[in-house]
Structure formats: structure tokens, C-alpha cells
Write a protein that holds these residues in place. Structure first.
Motif, PDB file in Angstrom:
ATOM      1  N   GLU A  18       4.741   3.350  -2.549  1.00  0.00           N
ATOM      2  CA  GLU A  18       6.171   3.660  -2.459  1.00  0.00           C
ATOM      3  C   GLU A  18       6.478   4.408  -1.162  1.00  0.00           C
ATOM      4  OE1 GLU A  18      10.250   3.780  -3.349  1.00  0.00           O
ATOM      5  OE2 GLU A  18       8.608   2.470  -3.937  1.00  0.00           O
ATOM      6  N   ALA A  19       5.603   5.294  -0.753  1.00  0.00           N
ATOM      7  CA  ALA A  19       5.790   6.001   0.518  1.00  0.00           C
ATOM      8  C   ALA A  19       5.736   5.014   1.682  1.00  0.00           C
ATOM      9  CB  ALA A  19       4.734   7.083   0.678  1.00  0.00           C
ATOM     10  N   ARG A  26       6.500   1.833   1.541  1.00  0.00           N
ATOM     11  CA  ARG A  26       7.731   1.035   1.483  1.00  0.00           C
ATOM     12  C   ARG A  26       8.903   1.795   2.105  1.00  0.00           C
ATOM     13  NH1 ARG A  26      12.310   0.466  -0.987  1.00  0.00           N
ATOM     14  NH2 ARG A  26      12.048   2.189  -2.433  1.00  0.00           N
ATOM     15  N   ARG A  27       9.028   3.062   1.778  1.00  0.00           N
ATOM     16  CA  ARG A  27      10.154   3.855   2.278  1.00  0.00           C
ATOM     17  C   ARG A  27      10.036   4.168   3.764  1.00  0.00           C
ATOM     18  NH1 ARG A  27      12.289   8.125  -2.157  1.00  0.00           N
ATOM     19  NH2 ARG A  27      12.144   6.766  -3.973  1.00  0.00           N
ATOM     20  N   SER A  28       8.847   4.430   4.220  1.00  0.00           N
ATOM     21  CA  SER A  28       8.659   4.845   5.620  1.00  0.00           C
ATOM     22  C   SER A  28       8.504   3.673   6.571  1.00  0.00           C
ATOM     23  CB  SER A  28       7.424   5.741   5.739  1.00  0.00           C
ATOM     24  OG  SER A  28       6.248   4.984   5.486  1.00  0.00           O
ATOM     25  N   ARG A  29       8.056   2.539   6.052  1.00  0.00           N
ATOM     26  CA  ARG A  29       7.709   1.367   6.854  1.00  0.00           C
ATOM     27  C   ARG A  29       6.562   1.694   7.815  1.00  0.00           C
ATOM     28  NH1 ARG A  29      11.088  -0.791   3.648  1.00  0.00           N
ATOM     29  NH2 ARG A  29      12.338  -2.568   4.280  1.00  0.00           N
ATOM     30  N   ARG A  48       4.149  12.033  -3.132  1.00  0.00           N
ATOM     31  CA  ARG A  48       5.289  11.626  -3.965  1.00  0.00           C
ATOM     32  C   ARG A  48       5.643  12.663  -5.026  1.00  0.00           C
ATOM     33  NH1 ARG A  48       5.979   5.993  -7.192  1.00  0.00           N
ATOM     34  NH2 ARG A  48       4.226   5.476  -5.863  1.00  0.00           N
ATOM     35  N   TRP A  72       8.466  14.984  -3.838  1.00  0.00           N
ATOM     36  CA  TRP A  72       9.753  14.472  -3.360  1.00  0.00           C
ATOM     37  C   TRP A  72      10.887  14.941  -4.256  1.00  0.00           C
ATOM     38  CZ3 TRP A  72       8.568   8.513  -2.831  1.00  0.00           C
ATOM     39  CH2 TRP A  72       7.594   8.314  -1.845  1.00  0.00           C
ATOM     40  N   ASN A  88      15.238   4.878   4.759  1.00  0.00           N
ATOM     41  CA  ASN A  88      14.599   6.017   4.094  1.00  0.00           C
ATOM     42  C   ASN A  88      15.632   7.131   3.971  1.00  0.00           C
ATOM     43  OD1 ASN A  88      13.030   8.120   3.200  1.00  0.00           O
ATOM     44  ND2 ASN A  88      11.335   7.708   4.596  1.00  0.00           N
ATOM     45  N   THR A  89      16.522   6.991   3.005  1.00  0.00           N
ATOM     46  CA  THR A  89      17.657   7.906   2.889  1.00  0.00           C
ATOM     47  C   THR A  89      17.236   9.357   2.659  1.00  0.00           C
ATOM     48  OG1 THR A  89      17.893   7.353   0.555  1.00  0.00           O
ATOM     49  CG2 THR A  89      19.261   6.121   2.118  1.00  0.00           C
ATOM     50  N   SER A 126      14.591  10.894   3.883  1.00  0.00           N
ATOM     51  CA  SER A 126      14.164  11.434   5.167  1.00  0.00           C
ATOM     52  C   SER A 126      15.363  11.646   6.093  1.00  0.00           C
ATOM     53  CB  SER A 126      13.144  10.498   5.813  1.00  0.00           C
ATOM     54  OG  SER A 126      12.511  11.126   6.894  1.00  0.00           O
TER      55      SER A 126
END
Length: 151
Positions: free
Chosen positions: A27-28, A30-33, A88, A91, A120-121, A123
Motif C-alpha cells: 500500500e505504501a 502504491r501511494r508513493s509510486r 503503515r 499513518w 498521495n493525498t 503526503s
């Protein structure tokens, strides 16, 4: 957890195991790319390019005695960048905000840049809350990232 349970300290080698595990979280990613590194490459990068570079400033985020993540500042040409990674479990609880505030008290270089993935809203909100302002966009492969700057 109270906000006083969040603090920073210098990185010790044993922190790297937690950092590596957090980087592998799907998931991290995916969010950070951000593409996670295999363990050996991760350890080499951190030991040589982060901890081995005197111009990097890096701190471990501690929550109630546990390693929650890290914040790091480094030079890329004439720009100073900020990066961070939290596990995670940490968060959405104000931990990143408290840790970033503490980090910015210690990291005095300005301007300071950050370039999170635009989707990544969490962040993006974290940076805006601490006074970072959008200064354009950058692309990494197919992904658009927001370039933020704190002056």
C-alpha cells in the motif's frame, strides 16, 4: 498515544530492518509510486548513500519506543530535498505531522523541496500543513509528482 510519545533520534544500523520492511509495504508503494529495493540493495543504499554521506541529515521517528519510520534531507545538485517514510501502522494518527515539525526544527536549510506523488493525498496534506507550497510538477516515468518548496 500522545503527541509526546513521538520523537526523533539519530539512525542506528538496527533501524534499517524496520525501514526496509516499511519500504516493501504494497500500500505504501502504491501511494508513493516508489519502487522498493531488494533488501541487499536497500541496505547498501542506506549505508553508503544516506548514512555514509555527511551532507545527508537523517532521523529515525520513534513512537512509544518503537521505530516508526524516518525523515531525511539530502542535496540534489543545488536543491535540498526532504524525504520520509512511515510504517503503515503510524499513518493517519498525527505522527507524521509531529515528526515533520520536529525534523524541520533541526533541518535549517531553506529552501527545502519535496516531490510526492500527486495522488498521495496524505503526503501532500502533510507538506502543506507545514508551510510547503506547490512550485510545479515533475514526472517520474508515467507518474506526476508535485514539487513543493518551503522557504
Amino acid at each position: 498515544m500522545s503527541i509526546e510519545d513521538v520523537w526523533l533520534r539519530d539512525v542506528v544500523e538496527s533501524d534499517l530492518d524496520a525501514f526496509c520492511a516499511y519500504e516493501q509495504d504494497l500500500e505504501a508503494v502504491r501511494r508513493s509510486r516508489f519502487t522498493p529495493r531488494p533488501r541487499e540493495a536497500f541496505m547498501s543504499h542506506w549505508k553508503e548513500r544516506v548514512l555514509g554521506d555527511d551532507s545527508c541529515f537523517v532521523q529515525t521517528v520513534i513512537v512509544g519506543g518503537d521505530v516508526a519510520g524516518n525523515f531525511v534531507a539530502w542535496w540534489d545538485g543545488d536543491r535540498r530535498f526532504l524525504g520520509y517514510w512511515l510504517g503503515r501502522a503510524y499513518w493517519g494518527r498525527g505522527i507524521g505531522s509531529r515528526a515533520l515539525g520536529l525534523f524541520l526544527e533541526r533541518e535549517k536549510n531553506r529552501p527545502l523541496h519535496a516531490d510526492p506523488f500527486s495522488g498521495n493525498t496524505g503526503s501532500v496534506r502533510l507538506l502543506e500543513k507545514h508551510g510547503f507550497r506547490p512550485a510545479g510538477t515533475v514526472r517520474y516515468g508515467d507518474d506526476e509528482h508535485v514539487l513543493f518548496v518551503l522557504t
